[in-house]
Design a protein around this motif. Structure first.
Motif, PDB file in Angstrom:
ATOM      1  N   MET A   1       6.856  -2.766   2.456  1.00 42.84           N
ATOM      2  CA  MET A   1       6.784  -1.852   0.675  1.00 42.84           C
ATOM      3  C   MET A   1       7.209  -3.347  -0.557  1.00 42.84           C
ATOM      4  O   MET A   1       6.583  -4.101  -0.539  1.00 42.84           O
ATOM      5  CB  MET A   1       6.487  -1.075   0.550  1.00 42.84           C
ATOM      6  CG  MET A   1       5.566  -0.268   1.177  1.00 42.84           C
ATOM      7  SD  MET A   1       5.382   1.600   0.545  1.00 42.84           S
ATOM      8  CE  MET A   1       4.632   2.757   0.674  1.00 42.84           C
ATOM      9  N   GLN A   2       8.444  -3.299   0.357  1.00 42.67           N
ATOM     10  CA  GLN A   2       9.606  -4.501  -0.293  1.00 42.67           C
ATOM     11  C   GLN A   2       8.894  -5.934  -0.467  1.00 42.67           C
ATOM     12  O   GLN A   2       9.270  -6.102  -1.058  1.00 42.67           O
ATOM     13  CB  GLN A   2      11.175  -3.999   0.158  1.00 42.67           C
ATOM     14  CG  GLN A   2      11.371  -2.851  -0.678  1.00 42.67           C
ATOM     15  CD  GLN A   2      12.963  -2.044   0.508  1.00 42.67           C
ATOM     16  OE1 GLN A   2      12.900  -2.734   1.462  1.00 42.67           O
ATOM     17  NE2 GLN A   2      13.003  -1.401  -0.119  1.00 42.67           N
ATOM     18  N   LEU A   3       9.094  -6.080   1.257  1.00 39.60           N
ATOM     19  CA  LEU A   3       8.424  -7.162   1.123  1.00 39.60           C
ATOM     20  C   LEU A   3       7.156  -7.306   0.202  1.00 39.60           C
ATOM     21  O   LEU A   3       6.473  -8.842  -0.478  1.00 39.60           O
ATOM     22  CB  LEU A   3       8.140  -7.928   2.582  1.00 39.60           C
ATOM     23  CG  LEU A   3       9.013  -7.989   3.357  1.00 39.60           C
ATOM     24  CD1 LEU A   3       8.585  -7.981   5.186  1.00 39.60           C
ATOM     25  CD2 LEU A   3      10.209  -9.476   3.130  1.00 39.60           C
ATOM     26  N   LEU A   4       6.671  -6.505   0.271  1.00 37.53           N
ATOM     27  CA  LEU A   4       4.889  -7.100  -0.457  1.00 37.53           C
ATOM     28  C   LEU A   4       5.132  -7.132  -1.724  1.00 37.53           C
ATOM     29  O   LEU A   4       4.770  -8.128  -2.125  1.00 37.53           O
ATOM     30  CB  LEU A   4       3.579  -5.741  -0.396  1.00 37.53           C
ATOM     31  CG  LEU A   4       3.009  -6.005   1.332  1.00 37.53           C
ATOM     32  CD1 LEU A   4       2.596  -4.591   1.641  1.00 37.53           C
ATOM     33  CD2 LEU A   4       2.904  -7.329   1.844  1.00 37.53           C
ATOM     34  N   GLN A   5       6.100  -6.488  -2.274  1.00 36.32           N
ATOM     35  CA  GLN A   5       6.675  -6.291  -3.700  1.00 36.32           C
ATOM     36  C   GLN A   5       6.593  -7.792  -4.046  1.00 36.32           C
ATOM     37  O   GLN A   5       6.771  -7.957  -5.439  1.00 36.32           O
ATOM     38  CB  GLN A   5       7.316  -5.069  -4.139  1.00 36.32           C
ATOM     39  CG  GLN A   5       7.594  -5.403  -5.665  1.00 36.32           C
ATOM     40  CD  GLN A   5       8.432  -3.919  -6.497  1.00 36.32           C
ATOM     41  OE1 GLN A   5       9.034  -3.967  -5.168  1.00 36.32           O
ATOM     42  NE2 GLN A   5       8.751  -3.434  -7.583  1.00 36.32           N
TER      43      GLN A   5
ATOM     44  N   ILE B   1       9.531 -14.465   3.515  1.00 37.76           N
ATOM     45  CA  ILE B   1       8.299 -13.219   3.296  1.00 37.76           C
ATOM     46  C   ILE B   1       7.854 -13.580   4.630  1.00 37.76           C
ATOM     47  O   ILE B   1       7.545 -12.271   4.879  1.00 37.76           O
ATOM     48  CB  ILE B   1       8.421 -13.222   1.627  1.00 37.76           C
ATOM     49  CG1 ILE B   1       9.096 -13.521   0.984  1.00 37.76           C
ATOM     50  CG2 ILE B   1       6.879 -12.191   1.723  1.00 37.76           C
ATOM     51  CD1 ILE B   1       8.774 -13.363  -0.908  1.00 37.76           C
ATOM     52  N   ASP B   2       7.158 -14.135   4.284  1.00 38.66           N
ATOM     53  CA  ASP B   2       6.104 -14.319   5.795  1.00 38.66           C
ATOM     54  C   ASP B   2       6.550 -13.443   6.872  1.00 38.66           C
ATOM     55  O   ASP B   2       5.827 -13.753   7.536  1.00 38.66           O
ATOM     56  CB  ASP B   2       4.873 -15.714   5.247  1.00 38.66           C
ATOM     57  CG  ASP B   2       4.021 -15.015   3.793  1.00 38.66           C
ATOM     58  OD1 ASP B   2       4.133 -14.425   3.571  1.00 38.66           O
ATOM     59  OD2 ASP B   2       3.047 -16.223   3.773  1.00 38.66           O
ATOM     60  N   GLN B   3       7.669 -14.504   7.437  1.00 36.51           N
ATOM     61  CA  GLN B   3       8.004 -14.350   8.305  1.00 36.51           C
ATOM     62  C   GLN B   3       8.182 -13.611   8.998  1.00 36.51           C
ATOM     63  O   GLN B   3       8.160 -12.625  10.018  1.00 36.51           O
ATOM     64  CB  GLN B   3       9.187 -16.076   8.366  1.00 36.51           C
ATOM     65  CG  GLN B   3       9.257 -17.125   8.667  1.00 36.51           C
ATOM     66  CD  GLN B   3       9.079 -17.241  10.740  1.00 36.51           C
ATOM     67  OE1 GLN B   3       9.498 -16.525  10.416  1.00 36.51           O
ATOM     68  NE2 GLN B   3       8.584 -19.199  10.586  1.00 36.51           N
TER      69      GLN B   3
END
Lengths: 404, 404
Positions: A15-19, B10-12
């Motif tokens: 969730m943190q990365l998606l945000q 982020i994608d990694q």
């Protein structure tokens, strides 16, 4: 650590990365739009983002069709290839990644509601019929945008003066066949400054009635969706201006802010296009459902043999027959044009069936070719969208099977 | 750091987390199935997983419909609420999260191909018509499973003896109207140990022809999908046993391993169900497309006004008219039963149109009610699936609008 605890910690991190990803896409997009930042650098990012996403989607969703050619830039294609290698390395299906990027871009395309409520003036809205499905949807979305909602339900007419006093907007969200009557019932309670709008699926006669009954701002609206939708995201909302259009600007902005696409049309154009979009679609789906019932087909066994497209069709039929039959009839027969159009569709079906029965291949090919000419321009998009949905449906079925 | 570099990092990180989540779901599921671990603990996890996912999906996808009631456990509902709060806190749309969990579960439901190729014996397969869309799909999936593929194309008949020597399986992937001829042409080249299967959409006559022409193992197959699919994931594959079914076990296992759902049926049952699944669906879509062409509707303007379901229908029509018209005719008229069924559908349309024209509301309601009885049992699933796809379509449109 239990499986459950591990899942929870992964999900928190996800969730943190998606945000972060959504915010980054949003910022980059806003900068490109406003042109306040280093435009060239951002344009390059935007091109890259586009190439990367579209390259991947084209690779997986269009890969096995023979339709169209990949249109991504060479740069995009190369970066797509790098991503494909990364996904393969992590054993992540291409479609999973495509949905993730698509959903992030969709989330980035709408500003978070808390921002909009800070900068907008709060308005007071009465929804007549606010306890219905569409009424509740409108109430939820406008509340989230920071506006105050009151409901005038069927048992509230003795308090109508009180409820309708000092409001900015009155929205009529009632069944189609009641809309004109309720317009005439509501109008005497309104101040000339109150804006009046309806959301019925027929516009010309209702807009006339509203203009005649109310001297203030009037707007005809038709949200092109039904139950089961989360927000206005990418939903079409037809807008037919009546009088003092500017009075509705804050309201239309709220819809656009929530992701809705506003389409302005005359009431007459709206009603003409709805003959096909609503009456014909409902009639065709209704006939298919009645036919399948007459044939006494076994739905469960048919589903075991179903292609994805047949399953989608069955689902669309299933939705229609879970509806109120009166609403369905109303949509099909709402005007003389609609009744005539369904007659023409029925004749077309009979004609084509006869052509097949007689084996008149030449006429069938010529009819096919004329329709091909009409749909050809849209076929690349049709394949891209339907392939994406087919893959999503398959994932949903696989996930449901796994979870029991 | 540039936006691009930030996106990449982020994608990694996202990919690593997704891989972990999929592996975790896979391990937990395998343990529950095999029962080798602490069964009670895993069952609890499985229930939890189910409640969490379904609670969320029901919350968002069914929330605004009036169909059915939420059936999750109280535990599931509570955990769903916690997740909803977390998502809200991170400003992540519910549908984004639902698709993420759905896609992870789907990925977890199929074992990675590299595992299957380690433990399976490699077989030699000839695909007759292997250069077509379905031929290439089958070739790709079987190659990934570790098998060796040769193709017999239309110009390879002078080398047929060589190509068809010492093979485990010959797959006929040729147009329907050629399948019987090609069966008779291939059979004399086969050893009695070679297994013979076809993938045509009509089974009874072709299975008879294969059994008559070849003395070895014979199987009729019908993969229920067309172009644009990534893998066998959740796709139905109808299997009609002919002779020495066991010889096909490794092949059917490879399809199941890739996520395919095998449905065993007699050739006669298959052909009967296909009247509806194929002929009726194609005919209805064909008639709608021809009707829209005759009405000279403006597709682009209609799309601006389109509800999600109308857009899906237009896409399905667009796919059909991008096909070979001969294939479409063939599917509609492949048997006398199919020709009779489309006549009955055309009559039904004419009857219903007349009922609307005469305003015979009572008969319409009774027809509606009979179809309602047939589809009611499936309506909760129909809403859940179609709402999910509608939300996915909206995200796709929003993402496309954003990227250009």
């Amino acid at each position: 650590m239990s499986t459950q605890k591990q899942l929870e910690s992964i999900d928190q991190a996800l969730m943190q990365l998606l945000q972060k990803r959504i915010t980054l896409m949003q910022d980059s997009w806003k900068q490109t739009q406003s042109g306040t930042d280093d435009i060239e650098a951002n344009r390059a990012d935007s091109v890259h983002y586009q190439g990367l996403t579209q390259g991947l989607i084209q690779g997986s969703e269009q890969g096995t069709t023979t339709q169209g050619t990949t249109q991504g830039t060479t740069q995009g294609a190369e970066q797509g290839a790098t991503y494909e290698a990364l996904l393969h390395q992590h054993r992540i299906p291409l479609h999973l990644w495509n949905t993730l990027i698509t959903e992030c871009a969709a989330a980035a395309s709408t500003a978070p509601p808390s921002v909009s409520s800070d900068c907008e003036e709060s308005r007071c809205v009465v929804i007549v019929g606010g306890n219905g499905v569409m009424g509740r949807f409108l109430s939820d979305r406008l509340t989230l945008a920071g506006h105050t909602i009151r409901v005038l339900g069927r048992n509230d007419w003795d308090r109508a003066d009180e409820i309708l006093a000092n409001v900015d907007l009155v929205l009529l969200s009632v069944p189609l066949h009641l809309t004109e009557d309720i317009t005439r019932r509501v109008a005497p309670h309104l101040s000339p400054n109150t804006a009046l709008a309806d959301i019925a699926s027929v516009k010309a006669p209702i807009l006339q009635t509203m203009l005649a009954a109310h001297s203030g701002p009037v707007l005809g609206m038709h949200p092109m969706f039904g139950p089961g939708v989360d927000s206005f995201l990418a939903q079409k909302v037809v807008v037919c201006p009546g009088r003092q259009y500017d009075s509705f600007q804050w309201f239309l902005d709220a819809i656009a802010q929530d992701g809705g696409y506003l389409v302005t049309a005359s009431a007459e154009e709206h009603d003409q296009i709805m003959v096909v979009v609503q009456a014909i679609r409902h009639f065709a789906t209704l006939c298919l459902g009645i036919f399948l019932a007459r044939e006494k087909i076994d739905i469960n066994r048919s589903l075991e043999f179903a292609s994805p497209l047949f399953r989608m069709e069955l689902n669309i039929i299933g939705r229609l027959f879970a509806q109120d039959p009166a609403l369905c009839s109303e949509i099909i027969t709402a005007s003389a044009e609609r009744c005539q159009a369904i007659q023409r569709l029925a004749s077309t079906c009979q004609e084509i069936a006869d052509l097949f029965f007689k084996g008149n291949q030449a006429v069938i090919l010529s009819e096919f070719d004329q329709a091909h000419q009409l749909f050809y321009q849209e076929s690349a998009r049709a394949f891209k969208e339907s392939n994406y949905l087919i893959n999503s449906l398959m994932s949903m079925i696989a996930a449901d099977t796994m979870s029991g």
